[in-house]
Design an enzyme around this catalytic site. Structure first.
Site, PDB file in Angstrom:
ATOM      1  N   TYR A 141       0.922  -1.166  -0.611  1.00 48.05           N
ATOM      2  CA  TYR A 141       0.031  -0.544  -0.084  1.00 48.05           C
ATOM      3  C   TYR A 141       0.549   1.051  -0.259  1.00 48.05           C
ATOM      4  O   TYR A 141       2.164   1.395   0.718  1.00 48.05           O
ATOM      5  CB  TYR A 141      -0.640   0.082   1.204  1.00 48.05           C
ATOM      6  CG  TYR A 141      -2.038   1.039   1.572  1.00 48.05           C
ATOM      7  CD1 TYR A 141      -3.617   1.502   0.525  1.00 48.05           C
ATOM      8  CD2 TYR A 141      -1.092   2.341   1.626  1.00 48.05           C
ATOM      9  CE1 TYR A 141      -3.454   2.732   0.836  1.00 48.05           C
ATOM     10  CE2 TYR A 141      -2.292   3.424   2.318  1.00 48.05           C
ATOM     11  CZ  TYR A 141      -3.064   3.836   0.897  1.00 48.05           C
ATOM     12  OH  TYR A 141      -3.900   4.771   1.657  1.00 48.05           O
TER      13      TYR A 141
ATOM     14  N   GLU B  82      -3.099   7.788  -4.446  1.00 45.00           N
ATOM     15  CA  GLU B  82      -2.583   6.300  -3.541  1.00 45.00           C
ATOM     16  C   GLU B  82      -2.639   5.581  -5.256  1.00 45.00           C
ATOM     17  O   GLU B  82      -3.157   5.337  -6.087  1.00 45.00           O
ATOM     18  CB  GLU B  82      -4.283   6.249  -3.204  1.00 45.00           C
ATOM     19  CG  GLU B  82      -4.586   4.879  -1.976  1.00 45.00           C
ATOM     20  CD  GLU B  82      -5.831   4.817  -1.802  1.00 45.00           C
ATOM     21  OE1 GLU B  82      -5.765   5.120  -0.370  1.00 45.00           O
ATOM     22  OE2 GLU B  82      -6.904   4.446  -1.826  1.00 45.00           O
TER      23      GLU B  82
END
Ligand code: GDP
Ligand code: MN
Length: 399
Positions: A109, A197
């Protein structure tokens, strides 16, 4: 403003972030054609909607032939994809992105956000890629690596290496990770993003680091200096209430309740929403008409709020300093005369020219409910909404 995954990937790729090979399609035929054109034997078809969680909702499909791509995308186009981020209405699929499938070894992530506490860009990363960051921080808080960037010097190589080591990246691949992190940071800063992101950032079987998914959000207040980003706006993905408001220059955020709010000043708008909740209701929106609002602007705001079919009561709450209560009253009267509404309307005016404003309301002959204070206004709006609901219910029962 949000953009699509494929757009974010193209931007990041221009800043040196590696991405899989991919092509955009506007129809099932085009999706199959673009896969053939790209070559290979395995592809991932990804619905382009402004929301995450597509994988679990059926918006990301692995395909082994162009015929399969055609089948899969025929099911996607024109449908609404409902993910845990879209709300129950979902978001329409009008574009799909076809990507060469990659062999995933590990998912990471990576997120860049504005950290209000340190007033800096913060890099958030975790070994637990693929999961949502909220779940990671709840279930594996220790896996999260954070680093803030000193704005005067920018993201430093040593910081990138530290992040790479903390994520357990093999030494031979650290340089790729540094390039990825710096690319994301530069894209964030140079384009006035508020969020970048990449989830997941993957390490492939053949030792490449690729952004498999990408999401970017931009600061609306800085869009004027990025015409190439404004161009990426896709209204089909926006809340229609909010697009209408943006087109009319009104500061509006749609919410899920039933009491429509017309307020001046962001602080008073927030306080009004709180007071409605305190009185037992739920606001349908946040709306700040701003200072010096003309009657036309007030009328426009009322029409915008009433455009939302969920609105079952209207609360106008104005504390006029720069504003003028008589103009607001004129706007209310004008809007309700031109477009009569079938919901109770509560008006609370205070401040500049309040007597003139009250007089205009009183002489209008409209069935307005008046209130003197914010508390009273919220209570009356909630009470009027509830009794209106009861009447409608008993009417329904009578039928
Ligand atoms: P999201 O669900 O909206 O966040 O969409 P993602 O783009 O993150 O895709 C969801 C998941 O699909 C990823 O976490 C991957 O596990 C999987 N996926 C996406 N692209 C590929 C690919 O090229 N190869 C493989 N094997 N899996 C993929
Ligand atoms: Mn994702």
């Amino acid at each position: 403003m949000d953009i699509h995954e494929y757009q974010a990937k193209e931007i990041l790729s221009n800043f040196g972030v590696a991405i899989p090979q991919g092509a955009l399609a506007y129809s099932p035929e085009q999706a199959a054609y673009r896969a053939r054109e790209m070559g290979g034997s395995r592809w991932v078809v990804k619905a382009q909607v402004h929301a995450g969680g597509r994988g679990k909702a059926g918006g990301v499909k692995l395909c082994d032939s162009d015929a399969e791509i055609q089948d899969v995308t025929e099911d996607m186009f024109g449908k609404k994809l409902v993910t845990h981020q879209t709300g129950p209405e979902g978001k329409g699929i009008y574009r799909v992105y076809v990507e060469a499938a990659v062999p995933i070894e590990r998912e990471i992530y990576l997120g860049l956000v504005l950290d209000r506490a340190s007033q800096r860009v913060m890099i958030v990363a975790s070994r637990e890629g693929g999961m949502e960051i909220e779940d990671i921080s709840a279930e594996k808080p220790d896996s999260i690596v954070r680093a803030t960037v000193e704005p005067a010097v920018g993201l430093q190589e040593f910081q990138c290496r530290e992040i790479a080591f903390a994520l357990g990246i093999a030494p031979a691949m650290v340089q790729q990770m540094v390039r990825t992190l710096r690319g994301c940071y530069r894209a964030f800063r140079e384009l006035d993003a508020t969020m970048v992101e990449v989830n997941p950032l993957v390490i492939t079987g053949d030792d490449r680091i690729l952004a498999l998914d990408a999401k970017m959000t931009f600061d609306d207040n800085a869009l004027f200096r990025h015409p190439q980003i404004s161009e990426l706006r896709d209204k089909s993905q926006e809340d229609p209430r909010e697009s209408r408001a943006a087109d009319r220059g009104l500061n509006y955020v749609g919410l899920d309740g039933h009491i429509g709010c017309i307020v001046n000043g962001a602080g008073l708008a927030m306080a009004t929403m709180d007071t409605i909740k305190l009185a037992g209701g739920e606001p349908a929106n946040f709306l700040d008409i701003g200072g010096g609002a003309t009657p036309e602007r007030v009328a426009k705001a009322i029409r915008l709020v009433m455009y939302d079919k969920k609105v079952q009561a209207l609360l106008v709450n104005i504390f006029a300093g720069i504003n003028r209560c008589d103009w607001v009253a004129e706007g209310v009267v004008q809007a309700l005369r031109e477009n009569p509404v079938d919901v109770p309307v509560v008006v609370r005016l205070a401040g500049t020219n309040v007597e003139e404003g009250q007089k205009i309301l009183a002489e209008s002959g409209l069935p307005l409910i008046r209130a003197a204070t914010l508390n009273e206004a919220a209570e009356r709006a909630v009470a009027a909404w509830k009794s209106d609901m009861n009447q409608q219910n008993s009417k329904l029962r009578a039928i």
